[in-house]
Every structure is written in structure tokens, then in C-alpha cells.
Design an enzyme around this catalytic site. Structure first.
Site, PDB file in Angstrom:
ATOM      1  N   ASP A  18     144.506 -57.415  40.446  1.00  0.00           N
ATOM      2  CA  ASP A  18     145.915 -57.014  40.483  1.00  0.00           C
ATOM      3  C   ASP A  18     146.614 -57.924  41.491  1.00  0.00           C
ATOM      4  O   ASP A  18     146.043 -58.936  41.944  1.00  0.00           O
ATOM      5  CB  ASP A  18     146.037 -55.525  40.853  1.00  0.00           C
ATOM      6  N   CYS A  64     140.862 -56.579  44.106  1.00  0.00           N
ATOM      7  CA  CYS A  64     142.150 -55.923  44.354  1.00  0.00           C
ATOM      8  C   CYS A  64     142.415 -56.070  45.851  1.00  0.00           C
ATOM      9  O   CYS A  64     141.774 -56.896  46.505  1.00  0.00           O
ATOM     10  CB  CYS A  64     142.169 -54.478  43.854  1.00  0.00           C
ATOM     11  N   GLY A  65     143.337 -55.297  46.380  1.00  0.00           N
ATOM     12  CA  GLY A  65     143.670 -55.477  47.789  1.00  0.00           C
ATOM     13  C   GLY A  65     142.492 -55.197  48.708  1.00  0.00           C
ATOM     14  O   GLY A  65     142.117 -56.019  49.542  1.00  0.00           O
ATOM     15  N   GLY A  92     139.453 -53.913  47.311  1.00  0.00           N
ATOM     16  CA  GLY A  92     138.234 -53.965  46.505  1.00  0.00           C
ATOM     17  C   GLY A  92     137.754 -52.570  46.123  1.00  0.00           C
ATOM     18  O   GLY A  92     136.894 -52.416  45.257  1.00  0.00           O
ATOM     19  N   GLY A 120     139.581 -49.830  44.813  1.00  0.00           N
ATOM     20  CA  GLY A 120     140.066 -49.365  43.508  1.00  0.00           C
ATOM     21  C   GLY A 120     139.349 -50.068  42.372  1.00  0.00           C
ATOM     22  O   GLY A 120     138.924 -49.431  41.392  1.00  0.00           O
TER      23      GLY A 120
HETATM   24  C1  RB5 Z   1     147.630 -52.304  45.481  1.00  0.00           C
HETATM   25  O1  RB5 Z   1     148.709 -52.241  46.333  1.00  0.00           O
HETATM   26  C2  RB5 Z   1     146.346 -51.848  46.151  1.00  0.00           C
HETATM   27  O2  RB5 Z   1     146.384 -50.473  46.331  1.00  0.00           O
HETATM   28  C3  RB5 Z   1     145.174 -52.256  45.297  1.00  0.00           C
HETATM   29  O3  RB5 Z   1     145.168 -53.644  45.189  1.00  0.00           O
HETATM   30  C4  RB5 Z   1     143.794 -51.909  45.828  1.00  0.00           C
HETATM   31  O4  RB5 Z   1     143.686 -52.220  47.184  1.00  0.00           O
HETATM   32  C5  RB5 Z   1     143.277 -50.590  45.542  1.00  0.00           C
HETATM   33  O5  RB5 Z   1     142.142 -50.260  45.901  1.00  0.00           O
END
Ligand code: RB5
Length: 162
Positions: free
Chosen positions: A8, A66-67, A69, A71
């Protein structure tokens, strides 16, 4: 080796750097998106298609970013056949494959720098499952959990056993 990669916005910059690096190392890289840096996007929309491609054998290994990791790792592990972990150290990046047959590496783009991400990805992609009897036995137990659709805690069962 065909490597699938997805992120993302939290992992977008890391993904772009990683993709170029892996291509320069002669890996075939398939980008599952996001292909633009969109601050409103949602990680499951990119990491789940990647996870499906891994279990369907369309790619050999996956990298999900992701930010944090977190999620990404929670999401991809919902796909049957995925063995993913959030890894930010070199030891787990290879031992996760050697012992646990990890097939998706998850990383947090807001936590580690690009150089660390490149090193971890490279370690992960070079590692091979050992196929040692004890690890095969443990993996069978993990697969058994997956096949039985998870363990329902006694307290959550409608009809408690006596
Ligand atoms: C997005 O802002 C962030 O919540 C996502 O990248 C991630 O860190 C989720 O675990």
C-alpha cells in the site's frame, strides 16, 4: 525465480526501490500494486492478490510491504497455503524459509530503510526449505490447523464438552 511484490502507500517507496533492485539481480518481478502512491489505498487490495498468486504457484515467493508490515502479514496469512511473517532481521529472513518454509516475507516500509529491505529480501530469496524431518513434521501440524479451519477456544464453543 519469479517474485511477486505488493504494497500500500505505507510501503510504496520501498516496493519501488526493491523492484528495481531485484530486476537488476535477474529476478523476474511481478508487481501486484499499488502502482501509484495513493494515501487512501488499502493494503488487502494488493497483498491478497499476491498471496493468491503464491499459493497458485504463479510466483515462487512473495514480498508484502505496508507501513508497519503488520497489516500485510495478518491479511496474507488468511489465505490458505500462505506461510508469511513480519521479518526485520536477517536471521529470521533465512531461518523462516529453512525451518518454516515461509513463502511470503512481510516488511514495514516505515520502520526499516531501503538498504535493510534489500538485504532482507535478498536473504529470503536465497534461502531454501531444509526438508528436515522435524520441520516437515511441524509443518504438517500447522497444515492440520489450517485444514481444520483453526482452533475454536473452549470458551467460544456453543456446546461445551464435559
Ligand atoms: C497505512 O496508513 C498503514 O496503516 C498500513 O500501511 C500498515 O502499516 C498497516 O499495518
Amino acid at each position: 525465480m519469479i517474485v511477486g511484490i505488493a504494497s500500500d502507500h505505507g510501503g510504496f517507496e520501498t516496493k519501488q526501490i526493491l523492484m528495481e533492485h531485484l530486476k537488476s539481480q535477474n529476478y523476474t518481478v511481478i508487481d501486484f500494486g499499488n502502482t501509484v502512491n495513493d494515501s487512501t489505498d488499502d493494503y488487502p487490495d494488493y497483498v491478497i492478490p499476491l498471496a493468491r498468486a503464491v499459493v497458485e504457484g504463479k510466483v515462487n515467493r512473495g514480498i508484502a510491504i505496508c507501513g508497519s508490515g503488520v497489516g500485510a502479514s495478518i491479511a496474507v496469512n488468511k489465505v490458505k497455503g500462505v506461510r508469511a511473517a513480519l521479518v526485520h532481521d536477517n536471521f529470521a529472513a533465512h531461518q523462516g524459509v529453512e525451518d518454516d518454509d515461509m513463502n511470503i516475507l512481510c516488511m514495514g516500509g516505515r520502520i526499516i530503510g531501503a538498504e535493510t529491505a534489500l538485504e532482507l529480501a535478498s536473504t529470503f530469496l536465497r534461502a531454501e526449505f531444509s526438508k528436515a524431518n522435524r520441520h516437515v513434521r511441524r509443518l504438517k501440524k500447522v497444515k492440520g490447523l489450517e485444514d481444520s479451519f483453526g482452533i475454536v477456544p473452549e470458551s467460544k464453543k456453543k456446546h461445551k464438552s464435559k
